[in-house]
Each structure stands twice: as C-alpha cells, then as structure tokens.
Write an enzyme that holds these catalytic residues in place. Sequence first.
Site, PDB file in Angstrom:
ATOM      1  N   CYS A 118     -30.516 106.352   6.339  1.00 51.76           N
ATOM      2  CA  CYS A 118     -30.290 105.312   5.322  1.00 51.76           C
ATOM      3  C   CYS A 118     -31.336 104.203   5.376  1.00 51.76           C
ATOM      4  O   CYS A 118     -31.493 103.452   4.425  1.00 51.76           O
ATOM      5  CB  CYS A 118     -28.900 104.709   5.470  1.00 51.76           C
ATOM      6  SG  CYS A 118     -27.603 105.903   5.183  1.00 51.76           S
ATOM      7  N   HIS A 259     -28.811  97.378   2.479  1.00 48.16           N
ATOM      8  CA  HIS A 259     -28.282  98.735   2.343  1.00 48.16           C
ATOM      9  C   HIS A 259     -26.781  98.639   2.029  1.00 48.16           C
ATOM     10  O   HIS A 259     -26.046  97.902   2.683  1.00 48.16           O
ATOM     11  CB  HIS A 259     -28.507  99.496   3.651  1.00 48.16           C
ATOM     12  CG  HIS A 259     -27.836 100.827   3.704  1.00 48.16           C
ATOM     13  ND1 HIS A 259     -27.850 101.702   2.638  1.00 48.16           N
ATOM     14  CD2 HIS A 259     -27.136 101.442   4.688  1.00 48.16           C
ATOM     15  CE1 HIS A 259     -27.184 102.792   2.984  1.00 48.16           C
ATOM     16  NE2 HIS A 259     -26.732 102.657   4.213  1.00 48.16           N
ATOM     17  N   ASN A 289     -22.329 104.697  -0.730  1.00 43.92           N
ATOM     18  CA  ASN A 289     -23.512 104.712   0.127  1.00 43.92           C
ATOM     19  C   ASN A 289     -24.441 105.839  -0.319  1.00 43.92           C
ATOM     20  O   ASN A 289     -24.136 107.012  -0.112  1.00 43.92           O
ATOM     21  CB  ASN A 289     -23.061 104.905   1.580  1.00 43.92           C
ATOM     22  CG  ASN A 289     -24.219 104.937   2.563  1.00 43.92           C
ATOM     23  OD1 ASN A 289     -25.387 105.017   2.166  1.00 43.92           O
ATOM     24  ND2 ASN A 289     -23.910 104.873   3.835  1.00 43.92           N
TER      25      ASN A 289
HETATM   26  N1  ACO Z   1      -8.341 107.390   3.752  1.00 37.39           N
HETATM   27  C1  ACO Z   1      -7.253 106.975   4.407  1.00 37.39           C
HETATM   28  N2  ACO Z   1      -7.237 106.786   5.730  1.00 37.39           N
HETATM   29  C2  ACO Z   1      -8.359 107.031   6.409  1.00 37.39           C
HETATM   30  C3  ACO Z   1      -9.542 107.460   5.785  1.00 37.39           C
HETATM   31  C4  ACO Z   1      -9.511 107.642   4.399  1.00 37.39           C
HETATM   32  N3  ACO Z   1     -10.575 108.048   3.696  1.00 37.39           N
HETATM   33  N4  ACO Z   1     -10.495 107.609   6.715  1.00 37.39           N
HETATM   34  C5  ACO Z   1      -9.952 107.287   7.888  1.00 37.39           C
HETATM   35  N5  ACO Z   1      -8.663 106.930   7.709  1.00 37.39           N
HETATM   36  C6  ACO Z   1      -7.684 106.490   8.701  1.00 37.39           C
HETATM   37  C7  ACO Z   1      -8.036 106.920  10.091  1.00 37.39           C
HETATM   38  O1  ACO Z   1      -7.573 108.218  10.335  1.00 37.39           O
HETATM   39  C8  ACO Z   1      -7.322 105.882  10.924  1.00 37.39           C
HETATM   40  O2  ACO Z   1      -5.972 106.248  11.022  1.00 37.39           O
HETATM   41  P1  ACO Z   1      -5.171 106.083  12.420  1.00 37.39           P
HETATM   42  O3  ACO Z   1      -5.212 104.615  12.689  1.00 37.39           O
HETATM   43  O4  ACO Z   1      -3.843 106.625  12.085  1.00 37.39           O
HETATM   44  O5  ACO Z   1      -5.955 106.885  13.408  1.00 37.39           O
HETATM   45  C9  ACO Z   1      -7.362 104.630  10.060  1.00 37.39           C
HETATM   46  O6  ACO Z   1      -7.680 105.068   8.726  1.00 37.39           O
HETATM   47  C10 ACO Z   1      -8.392 103.623  10.502  1.00 37.39           C
HETATM   48  O7  ACO Z   1      -9.604 104.283  10.693  1.00 37.39           O
HETATM   49  P2  ACO Z   1     -10.822 103.505  11.265  1.00 37.39           P
HETATM   50  O8  ACO Z   1     -11.914 104.486  11.565  1.00 37.39           O
HETATM   51  O9  ACO Z   1     -10.374 102.577  12.351  1.00 37.39           O
HETATM   52  O10 ACO Z   1     -11.230 102.618   9.992  1.00 37.39           O
HETATM   53  P3  ACO Z   1     -12.280 101.478   9.965  1.00 37.39           P
HETATM   54  O11 ACO Z   1     -11.605 100.223   9.562  1.00 37.39           O
HETATM   55  O12 ACO Z   1     -13.151 101.464  11.177  1.00 37.39           O
HETATM   56  O13 ACO Z   1     -13.191 101.922   8.738  1.00 37.39           O
HETATM   57  C11 ACO Z   1     -15.222 103.051   8.167  1.00 37.39           C
HETATM   58  C12 ACO Z   1     -13.833 103.172   8.764  1.00 37.39           C
HETATM   59  C13 ACO Z   1     -15.081 102.629   6.720  1.00 37.39           C
HETATM   60  C14 ACO Z   1     -15.883 104.420   8.255  1.00 37.39           C
HETATM   61  C15 ACO Z   1     -16.025 102.006   8.949  1.00 37.39           C
HETATM   62  O14 ACO Z   1     -15.927 102.233  10.323  1.00 37.39           O
HETATM   63  C16 ACO Z   1     -17.474 101.984   8.562  1.00 37.39           C
HETATM   64  O15 ACO Z   1     -17.832 101.708   7.438  1.00 37.39           O
HETATM   65  N6  ACO Z   1     -18.384 102.227   9.516  1.00 37.39           N
HETATM   66  C17 ACO Z   1     -19.812 102.249   9.233  1.00 37.39           C
HETATM   67  C18 ACO Z   1     -20.156 103.547   8.610  1.00 37.39           C
HETATM   68  C19 ACO Z   1     -21.480 103.505   7.902  1.00 37.39           C
HETATM   69  O16 ACO Z   1     -21.901 102.504   7.386  1.00 37.39           O
HETATM   70  N7  ACO Z   1     -22.132 104.664   7.871  1.00 37.39           N
HETATM   71  C20 ACO Z   1     -23.320 104.829   7.163  1.00 37.39           C
HETATM   72  C21 ACO Z   1     -24.482 104.669   8.024  1.00 37.39           C
HETATM   73  S1  ACO Z   1     -25.897 104.812   7.091  1.00 37.39           S
HETATM   74  C22 ACO Z   1     -26.599 106.385   7.239  1.00 37.39           C
HETATM   75  O17 ACO Z   1     -27.668 106.499   7.790  1.00 37.39           O
HETATM   76  C23 ACO Z   1     -25.904 107.552   6.715  1.00 37.39           C
END
Ligand code: ACO
Length: 332
Positions: A118, A259, A289
């Site tokens: 990214c 980004h 994204n």
């Molecule tokens: N819908 C509903 N529930 C979900 C989903 C979904 N799509 N995805 C995960 N959950 C659940 C999980 O299972 C978890 O449930 P549990 O508590 O029962 O285990 C709960 O939601 C919370 O999950 P978390 O992973 O703690 O959620 P978080 O608040 O951390 O958000 C997210 C997750 C959005 C992925 C966040 O961590 C994030 O944005 N991280 C950065 C990712 C990013 O930017 N990646 C791109 C990098 S750039 C590149 O080079 C590709």
Amino acid sequence: MALKSCGYGILGMGMFAPEQVVTNADIEKIVDTTDEWIVTRSGIRERRKIAADEATSDMGLRAARNAMADAGVEAEELDLIIFCTFSPDYGCPSTACVIQDQLGIGGKCGAFDLNAACSGWAYGMSTAMAFLKSGMYKKILVIGADAVTRYLDERDRSTYVLFGDGAGAAVLGETGEDRGFVGQFLIADGTMGQELIIYDSGTRKKTEAQEAKSPYPIYMNGKEVFRFATKALGESLQGALDDAGQGLKMEDIDLLVPHQANMRIIDSAAKRMNIDPEKIYMNIDRYGNTSAASVPIALTEAIERGRLKQGDTLGLVAFGGGLTAAASIWIW
Ligand code: ACO
C-alpha cells in the site's frame, strides 16, 4: 516563509475507479458482517470491484491517460514508467512494460514495477524524484494500481470487507522552484513482514504453520498493522519534513493526503501528529482500501474538489505491507 522546491514536481494527476460498486449491504449478503461493524471499525461504506475480464494494467492505463491529459504530456515525452503494485498482471512481463506497449511507446523509455504494497505509489514518487533530481530523466509516469479483491476470500470476513480496486497516476517533471517536491522519507521494517502476507503469489510455498494460521490467500494481523500504521504515519511525515528542511513543521502542512486504509488509523495518527482533521483529505467511505492506488486517487479527487491552492504545502503519506511507510512534502 517562501518555500523552495527542487525544481521538479507533479505536472498532472489522474485516477480510475472500476464501474462496479460494492456496498456494505452487498457484502452483508456474502460474509457474516454488518454495515454497522464495517462503518464503525473502518469508515468504509462502499468500494469498487474490477471486472472479471480486466486486470490491473487496464485500470492503470486509464489513470495514466488521465494524468497525461491533465499534465499536457504526450506518451513520447516520457523517459520512464514506474508501475507500483502488489497485484501485477503477470510475474513477467512487468505491468509497466504492459503499459508502455499500450501507450504505443514500446522500446522508447525505461519501465519497471515497484512493490511496496500500500506504500507503493508513495515509494514510487520518491524513486521518480531521485531520477529527476539527478538529472537522469525529465518526465516520469508513476502509476499506483491494485486489484486486491482478486486476493480476497469470502470465508475471511476480517479482510474481505476492507479492500477495493482502483488506480491513480502522476506525471512528474520540471516545475520551477515555486512548485514541486521538497522532501521525502521512507520506512521499511522487514521483521514485521509476516503480519501482512499474500501467500502463493511468489516462489515461496505456504508452510503448514502458515496454513494453520490462515487458510486464506491473505493473512493480516489487523491489530499489529494498526499499531505500526499509527506510529509510522507520524514518523515518516516528520522524516519528510526534516528532509525538506527550511524550518518546515507539521502545522505548516495545508493539506495531508494519507493512505485510505482505516478512518480510525487516520484519526489516531492525526491526534499523535497534532494535525487538524480538517486538513486531512479522506474518501475511504467510497473506495475502501485500494492499496497503491489509494493516495493518488485521493489526491486527484482533492485537486478536482478545489482542496489545494497555489503555494499550499501538501503532505502525502502511506503505510502498508512489508511493513512499509513513506511520506513526501510538496509545494502545490
Ligand atoms: N464483520 C463483523 N465482525 C468482524 C469482522 C467483520 N467483517 N471482522 C472481524 N470481526 C470480529 C472479529 O472476529 C472479532 O470478534 P471477537 O471479538 O468475537 O473475536 C471482533 O470483530 C473484533 O475484531 P478485531 O480484529 O479486534 O477488530 P479491530 O477493531 O481491531 O478492527 C481492523 C479490525 C478493521 C482490521 C483493524 O484492525 C484494522 O484496520 N487494522 C489495520 C489493517 C490495515 O490497515 N491493513 C491494510 C494495510 S495496507 C496494505 O499494504 C495492504
């Protein structure tokens, strides 16, 4: 304070987003998720999806043509094409070579792909500036395009909801000292490479341990990437300000185009960096994204919407797989 650039900068910008819009309501029908979860955790409401018979270069070509039209630059004038992507058309030829052929300038300039996930386009802009500043080249096309939806698996809701497809491009060349590039900073931390990984896209076969961790094409440790991103955004931007010199400070930035990975990452990084959220351009709600395409798409939109005026100080910043981050400062 009258800032001075190195004499080279952005001559034109362009973008392309595929026609198919996939809303959170559409996604609700495919994976176990809700519009409310996606919006509150990421800020995303809809994203675009590439057509089944299209590839990354098809999006990149359209963005490139738009950028060249905006710059008033003909394909024959280009000295180099840098195509930033982690979802290329093929392992070989490079997507940059595909584009060179499609632009009708086969054999007439250099062309290569650059992979910094990214952060790709942000890395590509710094790379292009090094060629321009050295005097080696006069005009460079830098494309950022990704079709991340091709790597997604319907069984993995944690990544399925976050990504979309698209392309953006810049033409770089001589601008004079009152406009253009002033500084940049690149970060890479290979020790965290396994926190965001696309399996079986290269020569390393997926191990049993990796399969146990994620049976899907992508493994992303969202929490670790989140932590890295909020820190790396500020570090890379401060590094670019220091590189720019001239006494530039965070508060001098008039518009920051980051980004677009997660609204909460940007909110949290903005607090750390002490940047007024009003100065940050966001469009994650409409595209999700789009990886290497995200910053050039957002910058093209910001320009079209009149968010930049002549002489403004512009900051670009990205983070991504690697893990990597990159920032640059420009006078508009
Ligand atoms: N819908 C509903 N529930 C979900 C989903 C979904 N799509 N995805 C995960 N959950 C659940 C999980 O299972 C978890 O449930 P549990 O508590 O029962 O285990 C709960 O939601 C919370 O999950 P978390 O992973 O703690 O959620 P978080 O608040 O951390 O958000 C997210 C997750 C959005 C992925 C966040 O961590 C994030 O944005 N991280 C950065 C990712 C990013 O930017 N990646 C791109 C990098 S750039 C590149 O080079 C590709």
